[in-house]
Design an enzyme around this catalytic site. Structure first.
Site, PDB file in Angstrom:
ATOM      1  N   PHE A 170      32.595  85.425  31.553  1.00 28.90           N
ATOM      2  CA  PHE A 170      33.152  86.448  32.429  1.00 28.90           C
ATOM      3  C   PHE A 170      34.457  86.971  31.853  1.00 28.90           C
ATOM      4  CE2 PHE A 170      30.318  85.828  36.043  1.00 28.90           C
ATOM      5  CZ  PHE A 170      29.731  84.617  35.702  1.00 28.90           C
ATOM      6  N   THR A 172      35.959  89.716  30.839  1.00 34.21           N
ATOM      7  CA  THR A 172      36.792  90.809  31.358  1.00 34.21           C
ATOM      8  C   THR A 172      37.488  90.415  32.661  1.00 34.21           C
ATOM      9  OG1 THR A 172      34.830  91.767  32.393  1.00 34.21           O
ATOM     10  CG2 THR A 172      35.505  92.684  30.262  1.00 34.21           C
ATOM     11  N   ASP A 173      36.992  89.375  33.332  1.00 33.25           N
ATOM     12  CA  ASP A 173      37.664  88.870  34.539  1.00 33.25           C
ATOM     13  C   ASP A 173      39.061  88.364  34.222  1.00 33.25           C
ATOM     14  OD1 ASP A 173      35.068  87.292  36.625  1.00 33.25           O
ATOM     15  OD2 ASP A 173      35.594  89.385  36.238  1.00 33.25           O
ATOM     16  N   TYR A 174      39.303  88.030  32.961  1.00 29.83           N
ATOM     17  CA  TYR A 174      40.606  87.483  32.587  1.00 29.83           C
ATOM     18  C   TYR A 174      41.563  88.576  32.127  1.00 29.83           C
ATOM     19  CZ  TYR A 174      37.412  83.535  32.577  1.00 29.83           C
ATOM     20  OH  TYR A 174      36.443  82.636  32.925  1.00 29.83           O
TER      21      TYR A 174
END
Lengths: 403, 413
Positions: A170, A172-174
């Site tokens: 995930f 791009t969540d970061y």
């Protein structure tokens, strides 16, 4: 002088899952009053999804919820009911900042769009962070971070050149929470100077593209479509992650200069293969990378990861252990020294270690607080903030508006 | 001077001493309207040697990496290792709100330009320091690179994906760890700015790239002492996530239960419309489908048909169908897909920035947010080496042309 730089800033927090809460965690950890407005009817995914402490489910036992929602308060309101929406609006009247990360258009559909909120609080700063933004043909397309990672070009440049695009979870969540937080903070300063709030319509996709900007220029200018390189690097050779002794132990190595190569050779005891004249120069190492990598692999596989890292670092060679979660919390001397995961007491977890913010401010190094229990601050929210009486609250509980 | 747009950070000046580890910080602040002055040693910063290059011409004024992370900045040359250079720097600090740097910990203090020194010159100065491991600690002086920081910082993340018959990998092409740190540094800088507004005092913001990369959830270890073995999907069957299509790949997962009506069912309906779903698939019981109870045979059978279907459509067609039929499916985009994205075009995302010295206009990824008052925007292309020396040294600091020439000759500028 308060050690909490954002003390007094009030946030009506409608965020959920990962990117939204991680963004408001920044504000809360630095001292803002962040009130999560939660609902049992549509609970935050991370209150109901494992892993839980001891694998016993419970809205206050989730590992992810408790790490990403530090320093916040929680009240419970059913936003699906008209009275719930009215209460939400009253929180907006109290707030400086409103934040959500629903799919595009959601706040609007709930009757809580920017125009409505601005009429309540003219200088409100509203952040809506969605995958694609609030406008455009894909604006209400749902998705999770792994899908955004794929459509933002990250998967394409991850993994091995001889295999299909690689998984990077995930990712791009970061990235998204950083753009959310910095934009809110900039808007906050702008408001402080001008008295004007604004609507921040953030597309996580667009922020993610900033992290691949050079290759987009490469495409636009040179027509090149960038691909994946494993762990190789045009500026380092050898460059890779090498297996060490034991189960799933790895050490990364990146040698950029001839000096570093010589230091490496000395550190590994000067074996014959190190003296191979093909490997003397950077270009030579690069040209013969396919031959060089297995030699490094064969050396590293006998080493203990942390020892290899230490030996190489002491010799002036760029190396680092691939830390596991256990390493992060127990073994990495730097993270331990820096107290990146401070201990916090928690009524249902006993004690736990959520991460603090990566930026350490010398004069306002505020301490983070544990995450809130579900509805823990109902009394504060309804009585202190909204000024309701006990009778009013009781009625709303009976009507299912407050849970 | 920056374009007269009233950006969110327009009143502020940033002195940007960073190398590739921190360039993103000043860039984002500049895009938000700050007056960012990139300070490079005479001859130019080594980051100008990072490819790719404009028309593949390896030239310090043609690095596309440099272009990308130095938008909205002016540029001067200055050697702070020379006494005269330090004097000039101190004069600039008096005029500035932020100093951002990514030198090894202790380097600035060694030049008497540490936070304590700068605070005396300008009590409101905010010094943002970006280093691999922070300003102190056992790893303070460790050598680091993007790959190494993926390992020591992003290790929990990196080991959670990828084929387990090969090593964990970082994301290729660009130093993601440096971009994370540079972006996070803006957060720290702006928190310090808010404190300064209340107190009048600046402070030192210490940014560790390792800590910026420590974003992966580690709570299952913290609470349960449990470590997921690498390569373990947690599922008893092997399922695809990345599927081939006509001109590349798409990301897709079949799901069951109540979610299926929003995902699996519309895809099968689309396949059926095009005559590419057999009766078995059309009648599939999605409500009761679960990865934990199904068989590999079932998975293989649905995958076989699905691949055949995907192979008749391009990424763009698959994305259009996903929107139309409301399927949570996305292409694995390559640079050309993103360049042609109708969504990014509709969002006015691409910024066409003039490069008069190249005789060209280059298309950049632009604003990350629409903002109703002050959206971020690229105000100018990255500076050439020493491009604004005259404007700043003569124009603003009042140096004579002779003085500037002498300082240049001595290598201070």
């Amino acid at each position: 002088m308060s050690k909490k730089p954002l003390e007094g800033i009030k946030v009506a927090d409608f965020t959920w899952v990962w990117t939204g809460p991680t963004s408001t965690k920044v504000l809360a950890d630095f001292g803002a009053t962040v009130l999560r407005i939660e609902s049992k009817v549509r609970p935050d995914v991370w209150r109901i999804q494992p892993p839980f402490k001891d694998d016993v489910p419970g809205p206050n036992r989730g590992a992810v919820f408790n790490s990403q929602n530090t320093s916040k308060m929680s009240c419970s309101v059913n936003l699906g009911l008209p009275q719930g929406k009215e209460i939400a609006k009253r929180f907006v009247a109290w707030a400086d900042i409103v934040a959500d990360n629903f799919a595009g258009g959601a706040m609007e559909r709930m009757g809580l769009g920017y125009e409505v909120l601005r009429a309540i609080k003219p200088d409100i700063i509203m952040l809506s962070s969605s995958l694609m933004g609030q406008t455009g043909p894909w604006h209400d397309s749902p998705g999770y971070g792994d899908q955004l990672t794929a459509v933002s070009g990250i998967s394409q440049i991850s993994g091995w050149p001889d295999r299909i695009p690689g998984e990077v979870g995930f990712y791009t969540d970061y990235i998204a929470p950083r753009f959310n937080a910095l934009t809110i903070l900039a808007a906050l300063d702008h408001r402080r100077r001008t008295g004007k709030g604004q609507y921040l319509d953030i597309a996580q996709h667009q922020g993610s593209l900033k992290f691949v900007a050079p290759l987009m220029l490469d495409y636009h200018v040179n027509g090149r479509v960038a691909g994946r390189m494993g762990n190789r690097d045009s500026r380092a050779c050898p460059s890779g992650v090498f297996r060490c002794r034991g189960e799933d132990k790895w050490c990364a190595l990146a040698i950029s200069t001839d000096d570093e190569w010589r230091a490496f050779c000395a550190a590994v005891g000067g074996p014959a293969w190190c003296r191979d004249e093909r490997f003397v120069t950077f270009q030579g190492r690069k040209d013969n990378e396919d031959e060089l990598e297995p030699l490094v692999t064969a050396w590293m596989v006998d080493q203990v990861d942390r020892e290899a890292m230490q030996t190489l670092q002491e010799a002036g060679v760029c190396a680092g252990v691939v830390n596991t979660p256990e390493d992060h919390m127990e073994n990495d001397p730097q993270l331990l020294y820096r107290q990146f995961f401070p201990w916090r007491d928690h009524p249902e977890l006993g004690r736990y270690r959520p991460p603090r913010q990566p930026c350490v401010l010398s004069k306002t190094p505020c301490e983070i607080e544990r995450a809130p229990l579900y509805g823990e601050h109902n009394e504060y929210a309804f009585k202190e903030i909204l000024g309701m009486t006990d009778d009013e609250i009781a009625e709303l509980v009976i009507a299912g508006v407050i849970q | 001077m920056p374009a007269g747009n009233d950006g969110m950070l327009s009143p502020y000046r940033v002195l940007d001493l960073t190398d590739e580890k921190g360039l993103m910080c000043g860039k984002l602040m500049g895009d938000m309207g700050a007056d960012v002055i990139k300070i490079e040693r005479p001859g130019g910063d080594p980051a100008r040697n990072i490819g790719p290059f404009y028309q593949d011409e390896e030239d310090p004024e043609k690095s596309l990496f440099w272009f990308a992370v130095n938008t909205s900045k002016r540029g001067i040359t200055l050697d702070i290792e020379k006494e005269e250079g330090r004097d000039i720097f101190r004069r600039l600090v008096k005029t500035a709100d932020f100093v951002v740097e990514s030198f090894p910990a202790g380097y600035m203090a060694g030049l008497e330009l540490g936070y304590d020194d700068l605070e005396k010159i300008n009590p409101g100065i905010i010094l943002v320091s970006i280093t691999p491991y922070g300003q102190s600690g056992p790893y303070r002086d460790n050598r680091a690179s993007d790959l190494i920081l993926w390992a020591t910082g992003g290790g929990p993340c990196m080991r959670s994906f990828g084929d387990h018959d090969r090593p964990p990998y970082r994301i290729s092409q660009h130093p993601q760890t440096y971009f994370h740190a540079g972006t996070e540094a803006v957060v720290g800088a702006l928190v310090a700015l808010y404190h300064r507004a209340n107190s009048g005092e600046g402070q030192h913001v210490d940014v560790s790239i390792q800590e910026c990369m420590s974003f992966f959830p580690v709570g299952d270890w913290d609470l349960n002492r449990r470590l997921r073995p690498r390569g373990a999907s947690g599922l008893p069957v092997t399922v695809r996530h990345i599927w081939p299509c006509k001109d590349g790949y798409v990301m897709w997962r079949y799901t069951g239960g109540p979610n299926a009506v929003r995902h699996s069912v519309p895809l099968v309906n689309w396949m059926a419309e095009e005559g590419m779903a057999d009766d078995w698939l059309k009648a599939f019981d999605w409500q009761n489908f679960s990865h934990f109870t199904t068989t590999q045979e079932t998975i293989d059978r649905m995958e076989e048909q699905t691949i055949k279907f995907f192979m008749t459509h391009t990424k763009a067609e698959m994305m259009a169908g996903a929107i139309k039929y409301r399927i949570m499916l996305y292409p694995v985009a390559a640079a050309n897909d993103m360049a042609e994205s109708p969504q990014l075009a509709a969002r006015d995302f691409w910024a066409n920035i003039r490069h008069p010295d190249l005789g060209a206009t280059v298309r950049y990824p632009g604003k990350w947010a629409n903002a109703s008052e002050t959206p971020p925007q690229i105000s100018r292309r990255a500076p050439l080496i020493g491009e604004h020396n005259q404007e700043l040294y003569e124009g603003e600091l009042g140096m004579s042309a002779e003085t500037l020439a002498r300082l240049s000759q001595q290598g201070a500028v």
